[in-house]
Design an enzyme around this catalytic site. Structure first.
Site, short mmCIF file in Angstrom:
data_model
loop_
_atom_site.label_atom_id
_atom_site.label_comp_id
_atom_site.label_asym_id
_atom_site.label_seq_id
_atom_site.Cartn_x
_atom_site.Cartn_y
_atom_site.Cartn_z
N GLY A 89 -1.84 2.95 4.16
CA GLY A 89 -1.80 4.02 3.15
C GLY A 89 -1.10 3.58 1.88
O GLY A 89 -0.54 2.48 1.79
N GLY A 91 1.64 3.13 -0.02
CA GLY A 91 3.09 3.12 0.18
C GLY A 91 3.86 3.21 -1.12
O GLY A 91 5.03 3.61 -1.15
N LYS A 112 0.11 2.65 -9.59
CA LYS A 112 0.60 1.70 -8.59
C LYS A 112 2.02 1.29 -8.98
O LYS A 112 2.22 0.77 -10.09
CB LYS A 112 -0.33 0.48 -8.57
CG LYS A 112 0.02 -0.59 -7.53
CD LYS A 112 -1.16 -1.56 -7.38
CE LYS A 112 -0.87 -2.66 -6.38
NZ LYS A 112 -2.05 -3.50 -6.17
N ASP A 251 -8.16 -3.21 4.05
CA ASP A 251 -7.62 -2.18 3.15
C ASP A 251 -7.78 -2.60 1.70
O ASP A 251 -7.55 -1.80 0.79
CB ASP A 251 -6.14 -1.90 3.47
CG ASP A 251 -5.30 -3.16 3.51
OD1 ASP A 251 -5.65 -4.09 4.27
OD2 ASP A 251 -4.29 -3.23 2.79
P1 AMP Z 1 -1.11 -4.77 -0.68
O1 AMP Z 1 -0.69 -6.07 -0.10
O2 AMP Z 1 -0.60 -4.50 -2.05
O3 AMP Z 1 -2.57 -4.52 -0.55
O4 AMP Z 1 -0.37 -3.66 0.22
C1 AMP Z 1 -0.49 -3.56 1.62
C2 AMP Z 1 0.23 -2.32 2.09
O5 AMP Z 1 1.63 -2.42 1.85
C3 AMP Z 1 -0.19 -1.03 1.44
O6 AMP Z 1 -0.10 -0.02 2.39
C4 AMP Z 1 0.84 -0.85 0.33
O7 AMP Z 1 0.97 0.48 -0.06
C5 AMP Z 1 2.08 -1.35 1.03
N1 AMP Z 1 3.10 -1.87 0.09
C6 AMP Z 1 3.07 -3.04 -0.58
N2 AMP Z 1 4.20 -3.19 -1.32
C7 AMP Z 1 4.94 -2.08 -1.11
C8 AMP Z 1 6.22 -1.63 -1.60
N3 AMP Z 1 6.95 -2.36 -2.43
N4 AMP Z 1 6.66 -0.42 -1.15
C9 AMP Z 1 5.95 0.32 -0.29
N5 AMP Z 1 4.75 -0.05 0.19
C10 AMP Z 1 4.25 -1.24 -0.20
MG MG Z 2 -3.83 -3.20 -0.88
#
Ligand code: AMP
Ligand code: MG
Length: 490
Positions: A89, A91, A112, A251
């Site tokens: 989800g 985050g 974002k 995702d």
């Molecule tokens: P990504 O690698 O950006 O595709 O993110 C993978 C997952 O990690 C997703 O669910 C993001 O929302 C969550 N995520 C990545 N960085 C953060 C962060 N700094 N705080 C909270 N959730 C994160």
């Molecule tokens: Mg992502």
């Protein structure tokens, strides 16, 4: 018509309440705009002067919600490096809502880096300036290259300091997409509440992406077929421009066929199918040459999630889904071959094409020739100058000469000048090369945005040669790539 606010619908939130959590951004103390995409704002019917005003910046920073909007964190699952996470989800992101653009299409507006949400797990909910500017730049470069992608409307700094490997300026990217529905959204719906959300999600996805295409008795199968089609075409485009996404988890794969979520991505300089830049991709799962196979693997996860919506009878559902998945290879091959024919100035269906394409790729691989420069050098050959091509294949001069002779034979009596011009119109001179991106981001993080602006300007108009910018057409200095990694700790 432009308006001095953003008029946002909340169709996803209304249609799929179980997949959306109403949420507010964490306040940004002192937001400031560092990048704003004026042409895109206009396309969306948003008044640029308003966007730059305190009221507009407050929306881009998550400090204000436009009247009537209903921001949500979207739920999704995902296979990350092959392992299933049932609940990822948004985050650190929010879907602000959907805007009707100037052409009457619905587009998502998404923040974002806007603070922790119930999906944040251990994360701080933040994003930092370098990675958000990287995403801004890469998306706009892909768009200029004609590759389907989410777009970048703005980056604002928040005024906060965010801890990564060291202290970094906090930032928020405003992203625009034809939707944020991912393969992982369907995986989430499949395993939540016995799949009760699957059919509403399929309907919503078809309404968003294929408003004319839902007259079949099996909408879920229609959606799968469409997704196979658009993803096959997308991956072919990545391969043609030498793009390595870097983290093709389910995702990070859309239903729309737009590129999304650029973390450890990069354009490849020296041609090598094993090219990978991600610091966490030790096995090379998401290497350049693996991307078509990974896309198929991800689409199989989509098919699995959709099975109960395809047919009540599992065997029937599996047979239909398998047939849809098998369409990938042909569609991918056709898109790639058509693209290669365009890059080489050849008619799309000549019988000798496939051998020529394979011969060139094999030579590029052996010579580790710069991918982007190769095609411009080939156009120069047609203008009577073989110097650049020879310089790209110094240890394979005879072989590239032989290949070039066959290629020119295949061009027949076509006018050489016209073919070269056609090639230059589809083969970029300027792509966001790693070393240029790194330098631009490093100075931006130090508060100096000139290099970023200049690189953005170049890669968003990539086909026409600019005076004084020759150095930006070549690969990184020797040794740069071998030590280059982009980090997921974004
Ligand atoms: P990504 O690698 O950006 O595709 O993110 C993978 C997952 O990690 C997703 O669910 C993001 O929302 C969550 N995520 C990545 N960085 C953060 C962060 N700094 N705080 C909270 N959730 C994160
Ligand atoms: Mg992502």
């Amino acid at each position: 018509m432009t308006s001095a606010t953003i008029e946002l619908d909340h169709r996803f939130a209304d249609a799929l309440p179980e997949l959306a959590v109403d949420w507010a951004a964490s306040p940004a103390p002192t937001p400031a705009v560092v990048a704003l995409n004026e042409p895109l704002a206009e396309e969306l019917g948003i008044d640029v002067a308003w966007l730059r005003s305190a009221a507009g910046i407050a929306v881009l920073a998550g400090n204000a919600v436009p009247d009537g909007a209903r921001p949500v964190a979207m739920g999704y699952a995902g296979h990350q490096f092959g392992n299933y996470s049932p609940r990822l989800g948004d985050g650190r992101a929010l879907l602000l809502g959907e805007v009707l653009d100037a052409e009457g299409r619905l587009r998502d507006v998404h923040l974002k880096g806007s603070g922790r949400t119930p999906f944040a797990r251990g994360g701080d909910g933040r994003a930092t300036l370098g990675p958000m500017l990287r995403e801004y730049l890469i998306a706009e470069a892909l768009h200029a290259l004609g590759v389907p992608t989410t777009r970048s409307l703005a980056v604002v700094t928040t005024g906060e300091t965010v801890a990564r490997t060291g202290p970094e300026p906090g930032a928020i990217l405003t992203r625009v997409a034809t939707s944020h529905l991912r393969v992982g959204t369907f995986e989430y719906a499949r395993w939540l509440e016995d799949g009760a959300n699957l059919e509403p999600l399929v309907r919503h996805a078809l309404e968003r992406h294929h408003p004319d295409g839902d007259d079949s008795a099996r909408p879920a199968l229609t959606l799968l077929r469409h997704t196979v089609e658009v993803q096959a075409v997308l991956i072919a485009q990545w391969m043609l421009v030498g793009f390595v996404h870097g983290v093709m988890n389910t995702d990070n794969m859309t239903i729309s066929g737009e590129s999304i979520d650029f973390g450890p991505c990069a354009f490849m300089d020296r041609f090598d199918p094993a090219t990978v830049f991600s610091s966490i991709d030790h096995a090379g799962r998401y290497a350049y040459g693996n991307q078509p196979a990974v896309a198929q693997w991800n689409l199989a996860r989509l098919a699995e999630a959709l099975l109960p919506a395809i047919d009540e009878d599992r065997d029937t559902a599996v047979a239909l889904a398998t047939e849809a998945l098998e369409g990938f290879v042909d569609r991918y091959q056709r898109a790639w071959s058509d693209g290669m024919a365009g890059k080489l100035g050849l008619p799309p269906d000549s019988p000798g094409n496939s051998a020529l394409f394979d011969g060139l790729v094999s030579l590029q691989t052996r010579a580790r020739a710069d991918h982007t420069s190769t095609y411009r050098a080939l156009a120069s050959v047609l203008r009577g100058d073989s110097m650049a091509l020879g310089a790209l294949f110094p240890e394979h001069v005879l072989e590239i000469g032989d290949w070039s002779t066959s290629w020119q034979g295949a061009l027949g009596d076509a006018d050489r000048g016209a073919v070269a011009e056609g090639m230059d119109a589809v083969n970029p001179l300027y792509v966001p090369r790693n070393h240029l991106v790194e330098a631009a981001l490093a100075s931006a993080v130090d508060g100096e945005f000139a290099a970023f602006g200049s690189l953005l300007d170049l890669v968003t108009d990539p086909y026409v040669e600019r005076a004084g910018r020759r150095a930006e057409t070549g690969p990184a200095p020797d040794g740069f790539d071998s030590g280059y990694q982009t980090f997921c700790g974004t």
